[in-house]
Design an enzyme around this catalytic site. Structure first.
Site, PDB file in Angstrom:
ATOM      1  N   CYS B 116       0.843  -1.197   0.000  1.00 40.60           N
ATOM      2  CA  CYS B 116       0.000   0.000   0.000  1.00 40.60           C
ATOM      3  C   CYS B 116       0.885   1.257   0.000  1.00 40.60           C
ATOM      4  O   CYS B 116       1.528   1.538  -1.000  1.00 40.60           O
ATOM      5  CB  CYS B 116      -0.961  -0.046   1.188  1.00 40.60           C
ATOM      6  SG  CYS B 116      -2.403   1.028   0.972  1.00 40.60           S
ATOM      7  N   HIS B 217      -3.853  -5.212   0.656  1.00 43.36           N
ATOM      8  CA  HIS B 217      -3.355  -5.684   1.961  1.00 43.36           C
ATOM      9  C   HIS B 217      -3.485  -7.199   2.091  1.00 43.36           C
ATOM     10  O   HIS B 217      -4.438  -7.697   2.708  1.00 43.36           O
ATOM     11  CB  HIS B 217      -4.120  -4.985   3.092  1.00 43.36           C
ATOM     12  CG  HIS B 217      -3.696  -3.583   3.301  1.00 43.36           C
ATOM     13  ND1 HIS B 217      -2.563  -3.227   4.009  1.00 43.36           N
ATOM     14  CD2 HIS B 217      -4.219  -2.413   2.856  1.00 43.36           C
ATOM     15  CE1 HIS B 217      -2.424  -1.917   4.012  1.00 43.36           C
ATOM     16  NE2 HIS B 217      -3.410  -1.387   3.331  1.00 43.36           N
ATOM     17  N   GLU B 219      -1.918  -9.147   4.004  1.00 39.64           N
ATOM     18  CA  GLU B 219      -1.802  -9.622   5.396  1.00 39.64           C
ATOM     19  C   GLU B 219      -3.151  -9.652   6.100  1.00 39.64           C
ATOM     20  O   GLU B 219      -3.382 -10.467   6.989  1.00 39.64           O
ATOM     21  CB  GLU B 219      -0.797  -8.765   6.163  1.00 39.64           C
ATOM     22  CG  GLU B 219      -1.302  -7.441   6.671  1.00 39.64           C
ATOM     23  CD  GLU B 219      -1.465  -6.370   5.591  1.00 39.64           C
ATOM     24  OE1 GLU B 219      -1.160  -6.636   4.398  1.00 39.64           O
ATOM     25  OE2 GLU B 219      -1.908  -5.261   5.950  1.00 39.64           O
TER      26      GLU B 219
END
Lengths: 241, 241, 241, 241, 241, 241, 241, 241
Positions: B116, B217, B219
């Site tokens: 990001c 994202h 994660e």
């Protein structure tokens, strides 16, 4: 490498946002980072997670010293007591993670400094106990959660000069205070090297291992230009081989 | 050491408390930690502070890979633009610290993954530019700050398979999205390897250095058992020599 | 059993409490329950979860009618559109769960009533599309999120009398309104049986199946003693075989 | 039907919105739903409303087991005491609704499991009494509203093995705890099958009917992968004929 | 009785308290009360409720003048328009109650003063219309919701001196301003006796009945010792027979 | 006039708005209005302000009965006590205003009903005293600020049947309770006509004047369809000559 | 006296407390105080109140320089414009008080420094005008309310070196920015000595009087050790005779 | 100069804004300013900062009288006590700054008036002590933090008429009260000239120096037109030579 690598433990924080409400932050007060970097050492934040022995071995492999930072109350299970009504917020996951860090640090001769909760955890690891809240202390105590700015000292800690910590702080030093738990029985092989006037233990050290605990927050005082507290970090890091 | 050491950058948080109001927290979303540890690597949180070249050299010395995590907008000074009215929150201190990390990582052949904001910072470092807000993009765009739980994909990223990242993600992959800035001119020597249907760049990689950037994202998706996203971390870490 | 069993779908809510922050509540507005029980039917709240076909089969087995309650926007993936910037909060998990309920209800000849989001989901299931926000409608529209108490009607819905719903509501009926999305292309085999003066579709029904959708909230009006709206529930339940 | 149908009771919640301020939500913690569905049973949320005997008969007709979920304090009127100053929030409407559910479940041989408030309500129904607040207990007690994450056990419950619940939990089991009221006099025909170390009753069962009560929250522990607590639900549901 | 009895209408308020959340307050700004009592008249607060003709007859019987106080937007139904997107909060119950008060006051020759919303309601009663929001006005307008303390004037109202209100205020007067709606078509038999520089109507009066409307809030200026505004109330009350 | 005119006193409220922060609202709970209008009487809200004898004379002239509504604690100056530490919020301005209303009502033979604070004020006016907080009562008391919905009764008031109030309520009646102060010494010429089981006075009446006081809130119970409490208002108003 | 006495103007603040809600605080940002004292001058906070000429004469008598601090928008009445819709919060009382201070300072040859609002007020006093909001500026502008920490510069101000201010700041200086209004027509006898790249005036000075205005906040940058900004205060104070 | 210059001390306030969270406001309650200006004196707000003797000398040089305003508790270090658990918020920086002001005022024969905290600080400066909280007072005390509007008196202060303060207030005066600390041992050379009925010291004065302390807040009463309290300021200022 020329700089000492200081591993420092972390706590959990949350953000106020409906969509991210169950995604937590792992972090620590920036004051620790500044105290360490001003002392020309290198801070490594060790996240708190469901770690394994292998993870911990790797962290210990990297660092020259372990700092156990402040935070929640130690879960009383770790000093074999039931939880009493005035116990504060606990973080069992963090306890197990940090106790493993202590164990491995000792095995590998890595010095340890415990601050506030950190000192209480060290005492628990070595078999000592805590008063779960100041109100359980059987004698009169003074204010230990100060309602002053964190950099302002509100108490005197009286040191025993013939110790590693006392050698630095000398007879007495002005400290801040932010805790509602205190040491009850001191762990075996530990010496209480400082007390406030009401008899509360403010600093401990192991008789022969490089393991130190202090009950107050020197990093918050150092953050606002308290030189005694900043130099304490330099003193500790200089002692590392 | 057997585990790869992954250095990951941090942001700032605050606690709601009058006494501690100017003591900030340095931290990162726990999801990164879990994604890294599930991939059997070791996460090291690199705090954000007013770092020197020496500090950065030491961090680079310890780590096997650098992950630049999400966060504030990149200060437009770093891609030579004035700040426009719809620019979001910036963090100049963090920018300078992380740009130094990028510089030193490259010097020392440490691979970099930007997520990001991290991807946007890499693009800025290498001379690319950003649209300071989606509304400045001169073509129609879809929703890029999703109002869904973070683990739910809401877009398709179309990959070029003949790339390092495309080799893993194949033709297309479902992604989440939480950003209001996007790449405008791509940095020199970089390839845009994935786009959403509206033409927004979703992933980049350097033509010959191990530097990768992704706009979404992974994660947060990995945190809720998305295997493609979890294995992406394993894929990246396995590529480390 | 003498009472009709009405299965009604649920949404998610959160409690403001640090310790329980990631434990959500599954619930629905009590007004639905009252509207159903006043009509002498039995409300069964169907929780939203990661359900399987077997779970859904069992629910369908128990109920005599399915009510799809109000809530988040339908994820545009289900009507094959990209997500646009003014799309509201979505709940993909709930969408998949409720679409499965629709599918199984149809297979088992269980009548369906969709309210607000419920109507929009039915339209999506059968191939129709939505305007993701009122501002995307290509003609002038009136206020559709009223700033009045929910029991106060603020619009007229003009009905086609020669329909199941129009048979009850007759030529026109006063309605409330709380939505930012509206039907764009009507699903195949559906009839738009009511509109507001600006041309927005307020009610639909299937040409030959017992599937009905209304855009407003009759249960909130019934809660405050609106007899037309309360009797509408009696009318629907009486139509069940 | 192949799956057991589990009726579970609900509480009330509110949304922060001026226009909808007097429209309440009827809901329950999603953890119960997950615990039930992972055990391959079918959860039916029974709303709380001003129910009649006929409504209740119908619910009992549908379900194979009744779970009384956690929530407010039992109104002391139901165990013939005046309300004392430290009594917590009560919900008289929910009490009468759930007491009717208990009565009808017994009449129809539907097994009952009471959790936290649920156990306290069962005890009240059968003539037992509660301490209206822990501070009224005439002996020293430990912490019973834990300040830890809900999935972390903070106490040991010591079970009597020769009972239905003890058969599952064996001699002792680690539990969480979130209650400020406890059983005072046990209801007639009930056996206290588990206690914490301070003597507080943690589980009860009827001597000959399939009615069980537990004071802690197994569903919150099951939610975070505690297998003993998840399997407890399987154990209970498997016991249903 | 020697003092004039002034009936003044009320709005609704809420208290932040979970237990009392659906028990509303009926009240009015204390400034009206002070303006009336300083002018040696007697304020009677007329609550807003679901009133009948008989209730209203009784109120009219008691009072010498009716003041319609400020508050929500008038429901557009009362001037035969659909509700537009920028309409503000409405209160239909209050509208019907106050329109009945107007009707009965006229029947019984009771003078009426409308303030802000009150003037807008009078205009609607007599067949005039409103712009539902300032942005719908087809010419340029100045600020009409001032961001200054309420007692500070921020505009000039230019009066026609040959009128009842102009006789008092003379050519021009400094006024405050807190409204987002304004008169569009003036009601039949009414005269617009004051305007701001941008052409917005600031005061109206009936050609032959004692019915007056002003768009600003004189009572808030009077509260902080503005003598022109305080004496306006004396002027009005002295005109009562 | 055919309807009885009931004057009811008001309290102060605030709105959360920076610009209007020092402009207060004078208002009362809408429940009183509904209870009065359902009993076919006419409610007149008497604002609280710095009133003169002349203002009060006028109000008394208009009304057929005075209701003193609930609210803040009575200022202890009015029963000749110093303020103790657990005294609650007081409103001296309201006290003086309402005491003048009492005085003038008695002079003019206007009956008075005091509710909660109203009863306590009556007792103070006639020379009685209050316990400034329940904790000052020298015997054991039960809960008097209920944590239940206001319409749910949580106590029994035992009445003396040979009284005006007891004639209506008979031997006992179920009541709600929301007060932290109670009568200590009863005023001269008053009779305590009802008590809760712990001995707290719940209703008083004058031996020969039409002055009544009740400690609970019948209007809140009447609001939610409690017929005994609604009819109590009819009973009182019917007694007015 | 040896130290220069610097009079600095104040704004209003409120405390969140029901009892003190209408007691305001008069205060200023501590950064001004620190900037002044670090420059070895003496700060005198001049409160804002309904001052008379005599009060102002006395203040001017005491001080060696007047600093007009930041704050609300200037009331457009003071530059002869109507208030437009995007005007921000104003403070008319403060405007009149500070304009009197300007007038008397000039009469007594007291130098003036205006910061942000202060510069805008000076421009208004001398007959210049403001754009009431950045959106009214007829050319493209950059971000002028930065979303960065206040000590971080986000713009360049280009100075005319042949001026008093330009003599200090030289060709260009990095500045912060926190304003939504800007100068439109410059006041007579004033020179615009600095601009940002988009053409906005960032500093002004009088052609022959010691009156200076700057649009940014040097005191906030000085607070965090920006030496150019701190020394600016020393430069100004040293220029005082 | 014709007007007396009154130096008045300040406290710290914060604004709720993420970007400015560590930039504090130095300010004081506007009531002091009004009380001083109505008495035709000139108020100078002395900011609180890390002042030097030279700064303080300059302030003393300017002023004719020093008023020490209300605020935090005095740090017990200044009366040689440890901090006890019920001590309130302290402000050590402000203590040292104001103690220096006291010292220099005395040296320069500048009269001092201490209000609330101000009186407590004077007592500490001269060697007296405080009870750190009312609960530490060894006799019964009444309410000293009133829950009434600040202008309403809630206590009587009984004065000794043969004193400077008693000469003005005569035998007794009605006062307000907002403090949780009170004088324990009176400082040497001071006389306690007023007490409340419970024996708490409400006013002190030095035996031969013009130093006065009062425990209540006359400025808040003067703000709302209490003439005795307003004239007290005139009385004090007239006594200045």
């Amino acid at each position: 490498m020329s700089r000492k690598v200081i591993g420092i433990t972390s706590g959990f924080y949350y953000v106020d946002d409906d969509i991210f409400r169950d995604h937590k932050i792992t972090g620590i007060c920036q004051d620790y980072i500044h105290a360490i970097t001003r002392a020309k050492a290198l801070p490594i934040a060790i996240p708190t997670f469901n770690s394994t022995e292998e993870d911990i071995d790797e962290y210990i492999n990297i660092i020259d010293m372990l700092i156990l930072s402040g935070g929640e109350d130690v879960s009383p299970e770790f000093y074999s007591e039931d939880r009493l009504q005035k116990l504060g917020r606990t973080n069992y996951l963090r306890d197990t993670h940090e106790l493993l860090l202590i164990e491995k640090a000792i095995e590998n001769n890595i010095p340890i400094l415990g601050i506030c909760r950190g000192m209480q955890l060290i005492n628990s690891y070595f078999g000592g106990t805590l008063y779960q809240d100041l109100s359980y202390v059987p004698f009169e105590t003074i204010e230990h959660i100060q309602k002053e700015r964190p950099e302002v000292p509100t108490q005197i800690a009286n040191f025993d000069k013939d110790t590693f910590l006392g050698n630095y702080f000398q007879n007495e030093v002005l400290i801040n205070t932010f805790h509602h738990q205190v040491i009850n029985t001191l762990a075996k092989d530990f010496v209480a090297v400082a007390h406030t006037n009401d008899g509360i233990i403010e600093a401990i050290e192991h008789s022969y291992l490089p393991i130190y605990g202090i009950q107050w927050h020197p990093e918050m005082m150092a953050e606002k230009d308290n030189e005694i507290m900043q130099s304490f970090f330099n003193y500790i890091f200089n002692s590392l081989s």
